[in-house]
Design an enzyme around this catalytic site. Structure first.
Site, mmCIF file in Angstrom:
data_model
loop_
_atom_site.group_PDB
_atom_site.id
_atom_site.type_symbol
_atom_site.label_atom_id
_atom_site.label_comp_id
_atom_site.label_asym_id
_atom_site.label_seq_id
_atom_site.Cartn_x
_atom_site.Cartn_y
_atom_site.Cartn_z
ATOM 1 N N CYS A 112 -4.347 -0.419 -0.071
ATOM 2 C CA CYS A 112 -5.002 -1.580 0.531
ATOM 3 C C CYS A 112 -6.513 -1.312 0.617
ATOM 4 O O CYS A 112 -6.976 -0.182 0.433
ATOM 5 C CB CYS A 112 -4.423 -1.864 1.916
ATOM 6 S SG CYS A 112 -4.864 -0.641 3.172
ATOM 7 N N CYS A 172 0.853 -1.185 0.000
ATOM 8 C CA CYS A 172 0.000 0.000 0.000
ATOM 9 C C CYS A 172 0.890 1.237 0.000
ATOM 10 O O CYS A 172 1.816 1.355 0.806
ATOM 11 C CB CYS A 172 -0.906 0.010 1.228
ATOM 12 S SG CYS A 172 -1.982 1.463 1.332
ATOM 13 N N HIS A 185 -7.857 5.600 -7.699
ATOM 14 C CA HIS A 185 -7.716 6.810 -8.506
ATOM 15 C C HIS A 185 -7.824 8.071 -7.650
ATOM 16 O O HIS A 185 -8.636 8.126 -6.737
ATOM 17 C CB HIS A 185 -8.806 6.846 -9.583
ATOM 18 C CG HIS A 185 -8.641 5.797 -10.623
ATOM 19 N ND1 HIS A 185 -9.206 4.558 -10.509
ATOM 20 C CD2 HIS A 185 -7.960 5.813 -11.794
ATOM 21 C CE1 HIS A 185 -8.886 3.835 -11.585
ATOM 22 N NE2 HIS A 185 -8.129 4.580 -12.366
#
Length: 94
Positions: free
Chosen positions: A51, A10, A29
């Site tokens: 994540c 992540c 995004h």
């Protein structure tokens, strides 16, 4: 670039939220009104590997107690980390 997220660390890393589980990582995004393409989303390059928990926080599905601007800043930092990693791996050219 969406497929590149699978199994990755992540890059958003929200303290107290990030689960660190690489198996849940997807492309999150970074949305801006001025930048919309496919289905209202920006291009995949303007996204961060996140994540499940961090993605929920940036999309405001959960963790609504977190400051919006703080989450946006961490998401944007994640976008930069993701792009830097893609450049390092030769998957994005500068």
């Amino acid at each position: 670039l969406r497929k590149e997220a699978k199994g990755r660390e992540c890059m958003i890393r929200i303290p107290g939220v990030c689960n660190g589980d690489k198996e849940t990582t997807v492309l999150a995004h970074f949305r801006m009104v001025e930048i919309r393409y496919d289905g209202g989303k920006p291009p995949d390059l303007i996204g961060a590997w996140g994540c499940f928990n961090c993605h929920d926080a940036v999309d405001r599905r959960r963790y609504l107690d977190l400051d919006f601007d703080f989450v946006r800043l961490l998401h944007l930092e994640g976008v930069v980390r993701t792009i830097a990693k893609l450049i390092e791996e030769g998957k994005v050219k500068t």
